[in-house]
Design a protein around this motif. Structure first.
Motif, mmCIF file in Angstrom:
data_model
loop_
_atom_site.group_PDB
_atom_site.id
_atom_site.type_symbol
_atom_site.label_atom_id
_atom_site.label_comp_id
_atom_site.label_asym_id
_atom_site.label_seq_id
_atom_site.Cartn_x
_atom_site.Cartn_y
_atom_site.Cartn_z
ATOM 1 N N SER A 1 0.841 -1.206 0.000
ATOM 2 C CA SER A 1 0.000 0.000 0.000
ATOM 3 C C SER A 1 0.877 1.257 0.000
ATOM 4 C CB SER A 1 -0.900 0.030 1.233
ATOM 5 O OG SER A 1 -1.842 -1.008 1.191
ATOM 6 N N PRO A 2 0.416 2.306 -0.634
ATOM 7 C CA PRO A 2 -0.811 2.357 -1.460
ATOM 8 C C PRO A 2 -0.541 1.965 -2.898
ATOM 9 C CG PRO A 2 0.127 4.549 -1.257
ATOM 10 C CD PRO A 2 1.029 3.642 -0.469
ATOM 11 N N LYS A 3 -1.604 1.548 -3.594
ATOM 12 C CA LYS A 3 -1.539 1.293 -5.031
ATOM 13 C C LYS A 3 -2.300 2.402 -5.756
ATOM 14 C CE LYS A 3 -1.293 -3.767 -4.910
ATOM 15 N NZ LYS A 3 -2.000 -5.025 -5.324
ATOM 16 N N ARG A 4 -1.785 2.778 -6.902
ATOM 17 C CA ARG A 4 -2.428 3.862 -7.665
ATOM 18 C C ARG A 4 -2.413 3.526 -9.151
ATOM 19 N NH1 ARG A 4 -0.988 10.362 -7.294
ATOM 20 N NH2 ARG A 4 -1.898 10.990 -9.292
ATOM 21 N N THR A 5 -3.571 3.610 -9.778
ATOM 22 C CA THR A 5 -3.686 3.385 -11.217
ATOM 23 C C THR A 5 -4.546 4.491 -11.831
ATOM 24 O OG1 THR A 5 -5.612 1.941 -10.897
ATOM 25 C CG2 THR A 5 -3.448 0.872 -11.018
ATOM 26 N N GLU A 6 -4.317 4.773 -13.106
ATOM 27 C CA GLU A 6 -5.064 5.812 -13.805
ATOM 28 C C GLU A 6 -5.670 5.258 -15.088
ATOM 29 O OE1 GLU A 6 -2.545 9.159 -14.465
ATOM 30 O OE2 GLU A 6 -2.303 9.625 -12.320
ATOM 31 N N SER A 7 -6.843 5.765 -15.434
ATOM 32 C CA SER A 7 -7.523 5.327 -16.654
ATOM 33 C C SER A 7 -8.413 6.456 -17.154
ATOM 34 C CB SER A 7 -8.352 4.058 -16.395
ATOM 35 O OG SER A 7 -9.360 4.318 -15.426
ATOM 36 N N LYS A 8 -9.072 6.227 -18.292
ATOM 37 C CA LYS A 8 -9.986 7.215 -18.874
ATOM 38 C C LYS A 8 -11.325 6.532 -19.118
ATOM 39 C CE LYS A 8 -9.528 11.593 -20.276
ATOM 40 N NZ LYS A 8 -8.743 11.971 -21.467
ATOM 41 N N VAL A 9 -12.401 7.148 -18.624
ATOM 42 C CA VAL A 9 -13.757 6.614 -18.783
ATOM 43 C C VAL A 9 -14.645 7.714 -19.358
ATOM 44 C CG1 VAL A 9 -15.757 5.609 -17.631
ATOM 45 C CG2 VAL A 9 -13.454 5.058 -16.824
ATOM 46 N N ASN A 10 -15.050 7.561 -20.616
ATOM 47 C CA ASN A 10 -15.939 8.554 -21.253
ATOM 48 C C ASN A 10 -15.413 9.981 -21.090
ATOM 49 O OD1 ASN A 10 -17.828 6.557 -22.054
ATOM 50 N ND2 ASN A 10 -18.799 6.611 -20.032
ATOM 51 N N ASP A 11 -14.136 10.188 -21.426
ATOM 52 C CA ASP A 11 -13.469 11.498 -21.335
ATOM 53 C C ASP A 11 -13.324 11.989 -19.899
ATOM 54 O OD1 ASP A 11 -13.079 11.737 -24.071
ATOM 55 O OD2 ASP A 11 -15.031 12.701 -24.390
ATOM 56 N N ILE A 12 -13.498 11.088 -18.944
ATOM 57 C CA ILE A 12 -13.307 11.426 -17.534
ATOM 58 C C ILE A 12 -12.033 10.738 -17.050
ATOM 59 C CG2 ILE A 12 -14.274 11.275 -15.209
ATOM 60 C CD1 ILE A 12 -17.051 11.027 -16.570
ATOM 61 N N LYS A 13 -11.106 11.512 -16.513
ATOM 62 C CA LYS A 13 -9.864 10.936 -15.979
ATOM 63 C C LYS A 13 -10.157 10.338 -14.604
ATOM 64 C CE LYS A 13 -5.130 12.109 -14.666
ATOM 65 N NZ LYS A 13 -4.122 13.201 -14.515
ATOM 66 N N VAL A 14 -9.816 9.075 -14.408
ATOM 67 C CA VAL A 14 -10.114 8.378 -13.162
ATOM 68 C C VAL A 14 -8.812 7.857 -12.553
ATOM 69 C CG1 VAL A 14 -11.359 6.480 -12.067
ATOM 70 C CG2 VAL A 14 -12.402 7.700 -13.995
ATOM 71 N N THR A 15 -8.600 8.207 -11.297
ATOM 72 C CA THR A 15 -7.443 7.708 -10.546
ATOM 73 C C THR A 15 -7.958 6.810 -9.421
ATOM 74 O OG1 THR A 15 -6.219 9.750 -10.995
ATOM 75 C CG2 THR A 15 -5.399 8.347 -9.220
ATOM 76 N N VAL A 16 -7.538 5.547 -9.420
ATOM 77 C CA VAL A 16 -7.984 4.574 -8.422
ATOM 78 C C VAL A 16 -6.853 4.343 -7.419
ATOM 79 C CG1 VAL A 16 -8.743 2.201 -8.008
ATOM 80 C CG2 VAL A 16 -9.603 3.470 -9.998
ATOM 81 N N VAL A 17 -7.220 4.354 -6.132
ATOM 82 C CA VAL A 17 -6.250 4.192 -5.052
ATOM 83 C C VAL A 17 -6.696 3.048 -4.149
ATOM 84 C CG1 VAL A 17 -5.091 5.318 -3.116
ATOM 85 C CG2 VAL A 17 -5.761 6.674 -5.115
ATOM 86 N N GLU A 18 -5.742 2.211 -3.738
ATOM 87 C CA GLU A 18 -6.015 1.120 -2.803
ATOM 88 C C GLU A 18 -5.062 1.227 -1.617
ATOM 89 O OE1 GLU A 18 -6.563 -2.875 -4.804
ATOM 90 O OE2 GLU A 18 -5.736 -1.726 -6.490
ATOM 91 N N VAL A 19 -5.630 1.162 -0.419
ATOM 92 C CA VAL A 19 -4.823 1.201 0.793
ATOM 93 C C VAL A 19 -5.344 0.115 1.739
ATOM 94 C CG1 VAL A 19 -3.875 2.635 2.644
ATOM 95 C CG2 VAL A 19 -4.679 3.722 0.527
ATOM 96 N N LYS A 20 -4.424 -0.612 2.381
ATOM 97 C CA LYS A 20 -4.792 -1.642 3.356
ATOM 98 C C LYS A 20 -3.950 -1.460 4.612
ATOM 99 C CE LYS A 20 -5.815 -5.055 -0.275
ATOM 100 N NZ LYS A 20 -5.410 -6.374 -0.858
ATOM 101 N N GLY A 21 -4.571 -1.776 5.750
ATOM 102 C CA GLY A 21 -3.820 -1.663 7.006
ATOM 103 C C GLY A 21 -4.752 -1.327 8.157
ATOM 104 N N THR A 22 -4.275 -0.488 9.085
ATOM 105 C CA THR A 22 -5.051 -0.074 10.245
ATOM 106 C C THR A 22 -5.662 1.292 9.967
ATOM 107 O OG1 THR A 22 -3.584 -1.316 11.736
ATOM 108 C CG2 THR A 22 -4.970 0.398 12.715
ATOM 109 N N PHE A 23 -6.978 1.319 9.924
ATOM 110 C CA PHE A 23 -7.700 2.537 9.592
ATOM 111 C C PHE A 23 -7.916 3.357 10.851
ATOM 112 C CE2 PHE A 23 -11.839 4.714 8.508
ATOM 113 C CZ PHE A 23 -11.316 5.532 7.498
ATOM 114 N N ALA A 24 -7.444 4.619 10.830
ATOM 115 C CA ALA A 24 -7.544 5.481 12.009
ATOM 116 C C ALA A 24 -8.740 6.419 11.947
ATOM 117 C CB ALA A 24 -6.260 6.291 12.162
ATOM 118 N N GLY A 25 -9.491 6.399 10.879
ATOM 119 C CA GLY A 25 -10.664 7.266 10.763
ATOM 120 C C GLY A 25 -10.468 8.345 9.720
#
Length: 210
Positions: free
Chosen positions: A128-152
């Motif tokens: 963590s973290p993982k980050r990927t980018e793509s394009k959806v219908n002329d919309i730029k999308v950035t996807v993020v993944e995080v795993k671990g201990t969530f503090a809020g």
């Protein structure tokens, strides 16, 4: 004969003298007409100024985003006015909580918001973290993944949360052609979030500007 004519002339002269001594009667005159009253001119109406056209062909207002929510995502009430939508994802076997997907719109840059999301985990897994980018219908999308201990989330006015281990965050930041940022943030137990990844991807792939 001459005396007779004199006697006739004297009364005639006296009559003429009396007539001349009379004061002439005043000549009747018409009363002066009152001056014509002119009506006040109506005030000229101001012509409204034309509204300026958007410069450079810009849109007057940014378009809203639309998406298709999978059947497994149960719609829930929004906890505040910032939310555009809220969905509950049923917990996977063995997990003690459901996951939540919040959809909101806010300012800031993509990188700043990703940094904020990652900072909500006090401890992170090695991948963590993982980050990927793509394009959806002329919309730029950035996807993020995080795993671990969530503090809020650490949002102002929200009560502090106890740290939650084995948690995950799966988020997508969509940037419209007009520059607006939309946030799709799923948080919950890691197994539940991982199991909902395929449906999350379907929702993201359906994004479009209204």
């Amino acid at each position: 004969m001459i005396k007779l004519r004199s006697a006739m002339v004297l009364p005639l002269v006296a009559a003429l003298a009396a007539a001349c001594s009379k004061t002439p009667e005043p000549t009747a005159t018409s009363a002066p007409e009152p001056p014509a009253t002119s009506k006040p001119a109506a005030p000229a109406q101001a012509t409204p100024a034309p509204k300026p056209a958007p410069a450079g062909g810009q849109q007057a207002a940014a378009g809203e985003l639309a998406w298709d929510a999978p059947a497994s995502f149960e719609s829930a009430p929004n906890p505040n006015a910032m939310r555009k939508a809220t969905y509950k994802i049923k917990r996977a076997a063995g997990d003690t909580e459901d996951a939540e997907l919040s959809i909101s719109q806010a300012g800031g840059s993509v990188d700043a918001n990703i940094t904020r999301w990652v900072g909500q985990f006090s401890q992170k897994s090695d991948d963590s973290p993982k980050r990927t980018e793509s394009k959806v219908n002329d919309i730029k999308v950035t996807v993020v993944e995080v795993k671990g201990t969530f503090a809020g989330s650490g949002m102002p006015g929200m009560p502090a949360q106890d740290p939650k281990s084995s948690y995950a965050l799966l988020g997508a930041i969509a940037e419209t052609p007009s520059g607006d940022l939309w946030f799709f943030k799923m948080t919950g137990p890691e197994k539940t979030v991982t199991g909902a990844r395929a449906d999350f991807d379907k929702l993201v792939s359906s994004l479009r500007v209204k």
